[in-house]
Design a protein around this motif. Structure first.
Motif, PDB file in Angstrom:
ATOM      1  N   PRO A 180       0.809  -1.223   0.000  1.00  0.00           N
ATOM      2  CA  PRO A 180       0.000   0.000   0.000  1.00  0.00           C
ATOM      3  C   PRO A 180       0.843   1.276   0.000  1.00  0.00           C
ATOM      4  CG  PRO A 180      -0.971  -1.613   1.464  1.00  0.00           C
ATOM      5  CD  PRO A 180       0.333  -2.189   1.014  1.00  0.00           C
ATOM      6  N   TRP A 181       0.377   2.256  -0.746  1.00  0.00           N
ATOM      7  CA  TRP A 181       1.085   3.523  -0.920  1.00  0.00           C
ATOM      8  C   TRP A 181       1.241   4.224   0.427  1.00  0.00           C
ATOM      9  CZ3 TRP A 181       3.222   4.805  -5.510  1.00  0.00           C
ATOM     10  CH2 TRP A 181       3.717   6.117  -5.666  1.00  0.00           C
ATOM     11  N   ARG A 182       2.435   4.763   0.704  1.00  0.00           N
ATOM     12  CA  ARG A 182       2.711   5.381   2.000  1.00  0.00           C
ATOM     13  C   ARG A 182       2.783   6.912   1.931  1.00  0.00           C
ATOM     14  NH1 ARG A 182       4.845   1.480   5.531  1.00  0.00           N
ATOM     15  NH2 ARG A 182       4.640   3.131   7.087  1.00  0.00           N
ATOM     16  N   ALA A 183       2.911   7.466   0.724  1.00  0.00           N
ATOM     17  CA  ALA A 183       3.095   8.921   0.585  1.00  0.00           C
ATOM     18  C   ALA A 183       4.267   9.393   1.445  1.00  0.00           C
ATOM     19  CB  ALA A 183       1.820   9.673   0.944  1.00  0.00           C
ATOM     20  N   GLU A 184       5.312   8.591   1.447  1.00  0.00           N
ATOM     21  CA  GLU A 184       6.530   8.877   2.214  1.00  0.00           C
ATOM     22  C   GLU A 184       7.696   8.383   1.373  1.00  0.00           C
ATOM     23  OE1 GLU A 184       6.707   8.360   6.693  1.00  0.00           O
ATOM     24  OE2 GLU A 184       7.898   6.649   6.032  1.00  0.00           O
ATOM     25  N   ARG A 185       8.735   9.175   1.280  1.00  0.00           N
ATOM     26  CA  ARG A 185       9.823   8.822   0.378  1.00  0.00           C
ATOM     27  C   ARG A 185      11.100   8.474   1.138  1.00  0.00           C
ATOM     28  NH1 ARG A 185       9.351  13.560  -4.273  1.00  0.00           N
ATOM     29  NH2 ARG A 185       7.742  12.551  -5.554  1.00  0.00           N
ATOM     30  N   TYR A 186      11.866   7.579   0.521  1.00  0.00           N
ATOM     31  CA  TYR A 186      13.210   7.263   0.986  1.00  0.00           C
ATOM     32  C   TYR A 186      14.223   7.957   0.077  1.00  0.00           C
ATOM     33  CZ  TYR A 186      11.730   3.454   4.113  1.00  0.00           C
ATOM     34  OH  TYR A 186      11.187   2.707   5.126  1.00  0.00           O
ATOM     35  N   ALA A 187      15.296   8.441   0.687  1.00  0.00           N
ATOM     36  CA  ALA A 187      16.411   8.986  -0.073  1.00  0.00           C
ATOM     37  C   ALA A 187      17.340   7.844  -0.471  1.00  0.00           C
ATOM     38  CB  ALA A 187      17.163  10.020   0.759  1.00  0.00           C
ATOM     39  N   VAL A 188      17.741   7.815  -1.738  1.00  0.00           N
ATOM     40  CA  VAL A 188      18.611   6.760  -2.254  1.00  0.00           C
ATOM     41  C   VAL A 188      19.886   7.410  -2.767  1.00  0.00           C
ATOM     42  CG1 VAL A 188      18.830   4.815  -3.835  1.00  0.00           C
ATOM     43  CG2 VAL A 188      16.581   5.425  -2.905  1.00  0.00           C
TER      44      VAL A 188
END
Length: 299
Positions: free
Chosen positions: A91-99
């Motif tokens: 499910p979509w979290r609307a939260e991003r990880y930096a890569v």
């Protein structure tokens, strides 16, 4: 001390649950560096986005037009939304990880958290062991994950744990997750002591989990009881160290502990001397905390 047969079960269960991916993996590279790892099916799906990716001998890279942080991030947002619409993501979290090339380094791109395992990016999390009781004979709090969770529903977990989103520090993540998951006030959560890190690199059904977990110990007052607050956790359970060991030894059943939380608990038991250095299988258990590094992976 914990019984030898329980230690054997822990070693067997975690060796299996945390086994490194055994099949060939396809890498996603940025500037020649590995940004992610994918199995064959997922790599083939990404290759179809030919305005974003191009094939290389060992995997994929961004096409020259996707040559900067903003362009990569924008393109990957579109890709992730398409994958989500196809039912390929959690499910979509609307939260991003930096890569990027390492933790805290300038990122190559940002990626929606729900797509992290699909792309096999290196992620970072903060987990907290909730300790209580006398220092020479402590107990440990476990959380029960909601049965509605997309990943490991209903399983037992560490007192607090969560991924470190872009723009967040380790300490801020501990305070945030402690409040949201267990009702722990910030003044208490800030007393969590960093004790090191463990690493998970495995191939669950939803992709590649390549995660560094920053581990903390938090001693809770005798009169404090964690309280579920955000719906991700439904209950908490205090146990002694012996029971904690038996729980992480279970590979099946309603009281199974998630694989990554089991590794954090094992780390706690080793550090607090609940497993004697001369116990059978001590060194293989110790080795589970720090698998052999991949020299080409982000730090």
């Amino acid at each position: 001390m914990i019984e030898a047969h329980i230690l054997t079960l822990i070693r067997e269960r975690l060796t299996s649950a945390l086994r490194r991916p055994w099949g060939p993996l396809h890498v996603l590279r940025v500037d020649g560096r590995v940004a992610g790892r994918l199995d064959g099916d997922r790599a083939a799906r990404l290759a179809a986005f030919d305005r974003v990716f191009e094939r290389h001998a060992d995997g994929l890279a961004f096409v020259p037009a996707q040559d900067g942080f903003e362009r990569r991030t924008e393109a990957l947002d579109e890709v992730a939304r398409t994958l989500a619409a196809e039912g390929r993501l959690s499910p979509w979290r609307a939260e991003r990880y930096a890569v990027g090339p390492g933790f805290g380094a300038r990122p190559w791109f940002l990626l929606e958290r729900a797509a992290a395992r699909f792309f096999g990016i290196r992620t970072y999390a903060a987990h907290v062991n909730g300790l209580a009781g006398p220092r020479d004979d402590p107990g440990l709090w476990f959380a029960r994950r909601s049965p509605q969770k997309a990943i490991d529903p209903g399983q037992l977990d560490n007192l607090v744990g969560g991924g470190i989103a872009t723009g967040q520090t380790v300490a801020a993540t501990v305070v945030k997750e402690a409040a949201e998951e267990a009702g722990i006030p910030a003044v208490l959560a800030r007393q969590a002591v960093p004790t090191g890190a463990v690493h998970v690199f495995r191939h669950p059904p939803d992709g590649i989990q390549d995660e560094t977990i920053f581990v903390h110990d938090l001693w809770l007052p005798a009169d404090f009881t964690p309280t579920p607050t955000d719906g991700e956790v439904v209950a908490f359970r205090p146990v002694d160290f012996g029971t904690a060991a038996r729980l992480i030894a279970q590979s099946e059943g309603p009281d199974r502990v998630t694989a990554d939380a089991s590794l954090v608990v094992l780390d706690c038991l080793l550090r607090h001397g609940a497993i004697a250095p001369d116990a059978p299988g001590y060194l293989p258990l110790e080795a589970l905390r720090h698998p052999a590094p991949d020299d080409d992976a982000p730090a």
